[in-house]
Motif scaffolding. Structure first.
Motif, mmCIF file in Angstrom:
data_model
loop_
_atom_site.group_PDB
_atom_site.id
_atom_site.type_symbol
_atom_site.label_atom_id
_atom_site.label_comp_id
_atom_site.label_asym_id
_atom_site.label_seq_id
_atom_site.Cartn_x
_atom_site.Cartn_y
_atom_site.Cartn_z
ATOM 1 N N ALA A 1 0.812 -1.218 0.000
ATOM 2 C CA ALA A 1 0.000 0.000 0.000
ATOM 3 C C ALA A 1 0.843 1.264 0.000
ATOM 4 C CB ALA A 1 -0.926 -0.009 1.212
ATOM 5 N N PHE A 2 1.874 1.299 0.825
ATOM 6 C CA PHE A 2 2.630 2.537 1.001
ATOM 7 C C PHE A 2 3.820 2.665 0.059
ATOM 8 C CE2 PHE A 2 0.430 2.067 5.078
ATOM 9 C CZ PHE A 2 -0.115 3.325 5.218
ATOM 10 N N VAL A 3 4.413 1.543 -0.300
ATOM 11 C CA VAL A 3 5.600 1.589 -1.150
ATOM 12 C C VAL A 3 5.256 1.337 -2.610
ATOM 13 C CG1 VAL A 3 7.877 0.609 -1.573
ATOM 14 C CG2 VAL A 3 7.050 0.849 0.780
ATOM 15 N N GLU A 4 4.397 0.343 -2.850
ATOM 16 C CA GLU A 4 4.089 -0.043 -4.222
ATOM 17 C C GLU A 4 2.787 0.561 -4.728
ATOM 18 O OE1 GLU A 4 4.161 -4.294 -4.145
ATOM 19 O OE2 GLU A 4 6.059 -4.340 -3.050
ATOM 20 N N GLY A 5 2.018 1.205 -3.835
ATOM 21 C CA GLY A 5 0.791 1.875 -4.248
ATOM 22 C C GLY A 5 -0.357 0.959 -4.588
ATOM 23 N N LYS A 6 -0.337 -0.282 -4.108
ATOM 24 C CA LYS A 6 -1.405 -1.230 -4.408
ATOM 25 C C LYS A 6 -2.494 -1.188 -3.342
ATOM 26 C CE LYS A 6 1.819 -4.414 -6.685
ATOM 27 N NZ LYS A 6 2.415 -5.779 -6.656
ATOM 28 N N ALA A 7 -3.735 -1.472 -3.742
ATOM 29 C CA ALA A 7 -4.875 -1.472 -2.824
ATOM 30 C C ALA A 7 -5.208 -2.904 -2.437
ATOM 31 C CB ALA A 7 -6.084 -0.797 -3.461
ATOM 32 N N SER A 8 -4.608 -3.393 -1.369
ATOM 33 C CA SER A 8 -4.829 -4.768 -0.931
ATOM 34 C C SER A 8 -6.158 -4.896 -0.209
ATOM 35 C CB SER A 8 -3.692 -5.195 0.016
ATOM 36 O OG SER A 8 -4.027 -6.387 0.693
ATOM 37 N N GLY A 9 -6.750 -6.082 -0.309
ATOM 38 C CA GLY A 9 -8.003 -6.344 0.383
ATOM 39 C C GLY A 9 -7.849 -6.421 1.882
ATOM 40 N N ASP A 10 -6.608 -6.452 2.388
ATOM 41 C CA ASP A 10 -6.391 -6.490 3.834
ATOM 42 C C ASP A 10 -6.381 -5.107 4.465
ATOM 43 O OD1 ASP A 10 -6.088 -9.326 4.226
ATOM 44 O OD2 ASP A 10 -4.181 -9.169 3.153
ATOM 45 N N LEU A 11 -6.491 -4.057 3.647
ATOM 46 C CA LEU A 11 -6.540 -2.701 4.191
ATOM 47 C C LEU A 11 -7.867 -2.461 4.906
ATOM 48 C CD1 LEU A 11 -5.021 -0.748 1.175
ATOM 49 C CD2 LEU A 11 -3.969 -0.999 3.427
ATOM 50 N N PRO A 12 -7.908 -1.499 5.831
ATOM 51 C CA PRO A 12 -9.179 -1.153 6.477
ATOM 52 C C PRO A 12 -10.207 -0.722 5.436
ATOM 53 C CG PRO A 12 -7.337 -0.111 7.604
ATOM 54 C CD PRO A 12 -6.785 -0.703 6.349
ATOM 55 N N VAL A 13 -11.459 -1.059 5.694
ATOM 56 C CA VAL A 13 -12.525 -0.761 4.739
ATOM 57 C C VAL A 13 -13.631 0.035 5.416
ATOM 58 C CG1 VAL A 13 -14.311 -1.748 3.241
ATOM 59 C CG2 VAL A 13 -12.058 -2.823 3.363
ATOM 60 N N ILE A 14 -14.118 1.069 4.735
ATOM 61 C CA ILE A 14 -15.327 1.781 5.143
ATOM 62 C C ILE A 14 -16.416 1.398 4.150
ATOM 63 C CG2 ILE A 14 -16.447 4.028 5.393
ATOM 64 C CD1 ILE A 14 -13.752 5.200 6.161
ATOM 65 N N HIS A 15 -17.460 0.791 4.659
ATOM 66 C CA HIS A 15 -18.565 0.381 3.798
ATOM 67 C C HIS A 15 -19.535 1.548 3.649
ATOM 68 C CE1 HIS A 15 -17.402 -3.851 3.510
ATOM 69 N NE2 HIS A 15 -17.074 -3.783 4.783
ATOM 70 N N VAL A 16 -19.589 2.091 2.449
ATOM 71 C CA VAL A 16 -20.422 3.255 2.170
ATOM 72 C C VAL A 16 -21.859 2.810 1.897
ATOM 73 C CG1 VAL A 16 -20.763 5.231 0.628
ATOM 74 C CG2 VAL A 16 -18.437 4.463 1.198
ATOM 75 N N LYS A 17 -22.787 3.419 2.608
ATOM 76 C CA LYS A 17 -24.199 3.116 2.377
ATOM 77 C C LYS A 17 -24.641 3.792 1.084
ATOM 78 C CE LYS A 17 -25.287 2.677 7.299
ATOM 79 N NZ LYS A 17 -26.106 3.182 8.426
ATOM 80 N N GLY A 18 -25.139 3.005 0.138
ATOM 81 C CA GLY A 18 -25.551 3.570 -1.134
ATOM 82 C C GLY A 18 -24.397 3.594 -2.105
ATOM 83 N N PRO A 19 -24.584 4.218 -3.255
ATOM 84 C CA PRO A 19 -23.541 4.248 -4.298
ATOM 85 C C PRO A 19 -22.363 5.136 -3.907
ATOM 86 C CG PRO A 19 -25.391 5.634 -4.924
ATOM 87 C CD PRO A 19 -25.814 4.914 -3.680
ATOM 88 N N ILE A 20 -21.182 4.775 -4.415
ATOM 89 C CA ILE A 20 -19.992 5.588 -4.188
ATOM 90 C C ILE A 20 -20.135 6.949 -4.859
ATOM 91 C CG2 ILE A 20 -17.550 5.811 -4.829
ATOM 92 C CD1 ILE A 20 -17.723 4.004 -2.542
ATOM 93 N N THR A 21 -20.726 6.967 -6.034
ATOM 94 C CA THR A 21 -20.898 8.228 -6.768
ATOM 95 C C THR A 21 -21.678 9.233 -5.925
ATOM 96 O OG1 THR A 21 -20.927 7.016 -8.872
ATOM 97 C CG2 THR A 21 -21.787 9.264 -8.878
ATOM 98 N N GLY A 22 -21.081 10.397 -5.752
ATOM 99 C CA GLY A 22 -21.699 11.443 -4.954
ATOM 100 C C GLY A 22 -21.269 11.451 -3.500
ATOM 101 N N THR A 23 -20.487 10.445 -3.101
ATOM 102 C CA THR A 23 -20.039 10.351 -1.709
ATOM 103 C C THR A 23 -19.013 11.438 -1.393
ATOM 104 O OG1 THR A 23 -20.412 7.975 -1.566
ATOM 105 C CG2 THR A 23 -18.793 8.902 -0.055
ATOM 106 N N ASN A 24 -19.153 12.049 -0.207
ATOM 107 C CA ASN A 24 -18.205 13.036 0.283
ATOM 108 C C ASN A 24 -17.158 12.310 1.125
ATOM 109 O OD1 ASN A 24 -17.124 14.902 2.451
ATOM 110 N ND2 ASN A 24 -18.193 16.400 1.185
ATOM 111 N N VAL A 25 -15.901 12.336 0.680
ATOM 112 C CA VAL A 25 -14.835 11.596 1.352
ATOM 113 C C VAL A 25 -14.703 12.012 2.804
ATOM 114 C CG1 VAL A 25 -12.358 11.168 1.441
ATOM 115 C CG2 VAL A 25 -13.540 11.157 -0.759
ATOM 116 N N THR A 26 -14.669 13.313 3.062
ATOM 117 C CA THR A 26 -14.479 13.810 4.423
ATOM 118 C C THR A 26 -15.586 13.329 5.342
ATOM 119 O OG1 THR A 26 -13.322 15.779 3.644
ATOM 120 C CG2 THR A 26 -14.255 15.874 5.847
#
Length: 417
Positions: free
Chosen positions: A328-353
């Motif tokens: 994640a930090f050196v190679e820039g890959k998004a591993s499935g072992d990273l922490p996950v935030i499950h967004v309710k509803g579609p990602i489109t329109g989501t406010n990151v903050t």
């Protein structure tokens, strides 16, 4: 400062690794530990379904005890949890039902298995529930048998009571009985299992001394107390508390990766101390690691994270966490072992903050905005200057998630629920 010279391996190791804050009858305890196996206990109330890192030093105390040839007893507070320990608290703890307490105990037991060897041998650990004897004490019997050995005058001087009263916070009569119950635990363990030492955090010193004095007064037998210092970080923060909340030990409350990352983010000045307290790395190796400076100190932090995580979750989980961080930090890959935030509803329109704050991944919106201004907020490894920008379909990677980086230490995946 003069370092005490101990005859017993137990107290020598405890001293060298920085566990000792206070102890009673030090020479007598040292002689007993040098002469043969002693039995010691620590009590754990069942106020939650998982311990957090703040409890880890007590578990490590029992581990050191067993490693140096002695017998640990884990006392689960099925009885004392019904009352609540007032130590360090400004208000009465929430009253739990017996079913809740039993459920918590069943979950908490898992935390000890990686650290202690349980069995029937002379130095094997054992676990008991103080409800076994406390629930059988009739009120009048309890008052007549133990009440005469405690004075209100002295009880008012203990920090667990005095600090609450000094802050003009109410202390219920129920809580006031806690220290008598804890002293009764020690006496009962001494009679049942020959337990002569109670250990705990420095906030328990008064409570533990009550038990020591009760055993010595009532049964005229040796009994000892030992406490650890309050574990804080070099910046003064309480150990185990982060902006996102408690650092839980159970994997179902906090992933092994997040646990690894907590240790990896240790302050430079704490690395050596935490290696001594929370890992089995030999002292001579720690001496070499703790003097590293600059970028090299990161190797010591990785060793701390690897060893602490391996103790709690196993070596395989530690290696997976380290590999995930590398990717994640050196190679820039998004591993499935990273922490996950499950967004309710579609990602489109989501406010990151908003998602980061709602999930408690960060403490506040201002923290995210500050990082954005400094170039520390990244979406899919690209700097994001507008923390309030709504995500679009183009932000989704091939796995259907969005990778969000906060500075150099925190990465989370946003995934549709």
């Amino acid at each position: 400062m003069t370092v005490p010279t101990f005859k017993s391996d137990f107290l020598r190791v405890m001293s060298e690794r920085g566990y000792i804050h206070q102890q009673s009858h030090a020479a007598e305890l040292d002689a007993a530990a040098a002469a043969g196996p002693i039995t010691a206990y620590i009590g754990f109330d069942a106020t939650a379904d998982s311990f957090h890192v703040g409890n880890l030093v007590s578990i490590m105390l029992l581990r050191r005890l067993q490693q140096t040839g002695h017998k640990p007893i884990v006392v689960m507070g099925g009885g004392t949890t019904k009352v609540g320990d007032p130590s360090g608290k400004d208000s009465q703890r929430q009253m739990l039902t017996e079913a809740q307490i039993a459920s918590n105990i069943a979950s908490l037991k898992r935390a000890f298995e990686p650290f202690l060897t349980f069995g029937d041998g002379p130095t094997d650990a054992m676990m008991v529930d103080n409800d076994l004897w406390l629930s059988k004490l009739g009120y009048l019997e309890f008052l007549r048998e133990y009440g005469p050995h405690f004075t209100i005058n002295r009880m008012l001087t203990f920090d667990s009571v005095k600090l609450r009263l000094d802050r003009e916070q109410p202390l219920t009569f129920l809580e006031f009985n806690y220290m008598l119950m804890q002293a009764t635990d020690f006496l009962e363990l001494n009679r049942r299992y020959g337990c002569t030492l109670q250990m705990g955090g420095s906030d328990q010193w008064g409570n533990i001394l009550n038990g020591v004095e009760l055993i010595r007064r009532v049964d005229q037998k040796p009994a000892f107390a030992l406490t650890t210092p309050l574990i804080t970080t070099a910046s003064g923060a309480k150990m185990g508390k982060t902006a996102a909340g408690a650092v839980w030990l159970n994997a179902d409350r906090l992933s092994p990766y997040a646990y690894w990352q907590f240790w990896r983010n240790t302050e430079d000045a704490d690395v050596g101390r935490f290696l001594k307290l929370f890992t089995d790395v030999p002292l001579d190796e720690i001496a070499k690691l703790e003097v590293l400076e600059g970028a090299e100190i990161n190797e010591a932090k990785k060793r701390l994270a690897n060893e602490a995580t391996a103790l709690m979750h196993g070596r395989a989980a530690a290696e997976t966490a380290a590999a995930t961080a590398q990717a994640a930090f050196v190679e820039g890959k998004a591993s499935g072992d990273l922490p996950v935030i499950h967004v309710k509803g579609p990602i489109t329109g989501t406010n990151v903050t908003a998602e980061l704050v709602t999930s408690a991944f960060v403490a506040s919106k201002s923290e995210v905005r500050r990082l954005a201004q400094q170039g520390g907020l990244k979406v899919n490894d690209k700097p994001e200057s507008d923390p309030d920008r709504a995500l679009t379909a183009g932000d989704l990677n091939s796995d259907g998630v969005v990778k969000v980086s906060l500075g150099k230490k925190k990465i989370v995946l946003l995934r549709p629920q």
